[in-house]
Design a protein around this motif. Sequence first.
Motif, PDB file in Angstrom:
ATOM      1  N   MET A 175      14.300  50.613 -83.834  1.00 60.63           N
ATOM      2  CA  MET A 175      13.843  49.302 -83.444  1.00 60.63           C
ATOM      3  C   MET A 175      14.413  48.254 -84.387  1.00 60.63           C
ATOM      4  N   LYS A 176      14.324  47.047 -83.945  1.00 60.48           N
ATOM      5  CA  LYS A 176      14.782  45.913 -84.740  1.00 60.48           C
ATOM      6  C   LYS A 176      13.583  45.005 -85.015  1.00 60.48           C
ATOM      7  N   PHE A 177      13.501  44.476 -86.242  1.00 59.46           N
ATOM      8  CA  PHE A 177      12.411  43.609 -86.663  1.00 59.46           C
ATOM      9  C   PHE A 177      12.949  42.481 -87.524  1.00 59.46           C
ATOM     10  N   VAL A 178      12.199  41.375 -87.566  1.00 57.50           N
ATOM     11  CA  VAL A 178      12.362  40.363 -88.598  1.00 57.50           C
ATOM     12  C   VAL A 178      11.270  40.641 -89.612  1.00 57.50           C
ATOM     13  N   ALA A 179      11.609  40.680 -90.901  1.00 56.92           N
ATOM     14  CA  ALA A 179      10.621  40.854 -91.965  1.00 56.92           C
ATOM     15  C   ALA A 179      10.524  39.553 -92.738  1.00 56.92           C
ATOM     16  N   ASP A 180       9.331  38.988 -92.778  1.00 53.57           N
ATOM     17  CA  ASP A 180       9.073  37.758 -93.521  1.00 53.57           C
ATOM     18  C   ASP A 180       9.361  37.998 -95.004  1.00 53.57           C
ATOM     19  N   GLU A 181       9.639  36.935 -95.735  1.00 48.74           N
ATOM     20  CA  GLU A 181      10.016  37.103 -97.137  1.00 48.74           C
ATOM     21  C   GLU A 181       8.896  37.647 -98.013  1.00 48.74           C
ATOM     22  N   GLY A 182       7.650  37.576 -97.583  1.00 50.21           N
ATOM     23  CA  GLY A 182       6.535  38.107 -98.360  1.00 50.21           C
ATOM     24  C   GLY A 182       6.330  39.603 -98.208  1.00 50.21           C
ATOM     25  N   VAL A 183       7.115  40.238 -97.377  1.00 48.96           N
ATOM     26  CA  VAL A 183       7.022  41.685 -97.176  1.00 48.96           C
ATOM     27  C   VAL A 183       7.691  42.373 -98.367  1.00 48.96           C
ATOM     28  N   ASP A 184       7.014  43.342 -98.948  1.00 52.74           N
ATOM     29  CA  ASP A 184       7.572  44.062-100.094  1.00 52.74           C
ATOM     30  C   ASP A 184       8.924  44.685 -99.750  1.00 52.74           C
ATOM     31  N   ARG A 185       9.845  44.559-100.677  1.00 49.39           N
ATOM     32  CA  ARG A 185      11.194  45.109-100.489  1.00 49.39           C
ATOM     33  C   ARG A 185      11.143  46.612-100.174  1.00 49.39           C
ATOM     34  N   GLN A 186      10.195  47.337-100.776  1.00 50.43           N
ATOM     35  CA  GLN A 186      10.092  48.775-100.532  1.00 50.43           C
ATOM     36  C   GLN A 186       9.755  49.077 -99.072  1.00 50.43           C
ATOM     37  N   ILE A 187       9.004  48.200 -98.423  1.00 50.22           N
ATOM     38  CA  ILE A 187       8.702  48.381 -96.993  1.00 50.22           C
ATOM     39  C   ILE A 187       9.986  48.222 -96.186  1.00 50.22           C
ATOM     40  N   VAL A 188      10.743  47.170 -96.497  1.00 47.22           N
ATOM     41  CA  VAL A 188      12.016  46.934 -95.804  1.00 47.22           C
ATOM     42  C   VAL A 188      12.959  48.109 -96.025  1.00 47.22           C
ATOM     43  N   GLN A 189      13.062  48.582 -97.261  1.00 46.55           N
ATOM     44  CA  GLN A 189      13.943  49.710 -97.560  1.00 46.55           C
ATOM     45  C   GLN A 189      13.525  50.964 -96.796  1.00 46.55           C
ATOM     46  N   GLN A 190      12.211  51.237 -96.740  1.00 49.46           N
ATOM     47  CA  GLN A 190      11.732  52.423 -96.029  1.00 49.46           C
ATOM     48  C   GLN A 190      12.048  52.319 -94.542  1.00 49.46           C
ATOM     49  N   LEU A 191      11.838  51.156 -93.945  1.00 53.55           N
ATOM     50  CA  LEU A 191      12.129  50.995 -92.521  1.00 53.55           C
ATOM     51  C   LEU A 191      13.625  51.120 -92.248  1.00 53.55           C
ATOM     52  N   ARG A 192      14.447  50.605 -93.137  1.00 47.26           N
ATOM     53  CA  ARG A 192      15.903  50.772 -92.991  1.00 47.26           C
ATOM     54  C   ARG A 192      16.284  52.247 -93.140  1.00 47.26           C
ATOM     55  N   PHE A 193      15.657  52.938 -94.069  1.00 42.39           N
ATOM     56  CA  PHE A 193      15.889  54.370 -94.236  1.00 42.39           C
ATOM     57  C   PHE A 193      15.531  55.115 -92.951  1.00 42.39           C
TER      58      PHE A 193
END
Length: 118
Positions: free
Chosen positions: A1-19
Amino acid sequence: MKFVADEGVDRQIVQQLRFDNHEILYVLEFAPGSSDEVVLDLARQENIPLITADKDFGELVFRLKLVTSGVVLIRLEGLSPSQKGIVVSQAIQEHGHEVSSNFSVITPYSIRIRKLEE
């Protein structure tokens, strides 16, 4: 899936979703300081859900009736950023097909999904 992540989202969440092979447009990487309205509009234009930790998006969606392609609100206080990444990853894995066009709230032990008016 594709998402926009707001800047307040922890980088680790973004990294896990990209993983997990999700495509994430992370506002912190390309447009830090953008207003909530601009971020919500970006997600709408891309026709993808927004992931945020900012409760203000609830007001924009429900009270001001701004159009959205779905919002995933992360409410994981007390967890480490890496634990948050795991919880969000599992919630998206199990309920990803339900988050588009809905307002979802992820807590440590559940996900609540509320249908948005059309």
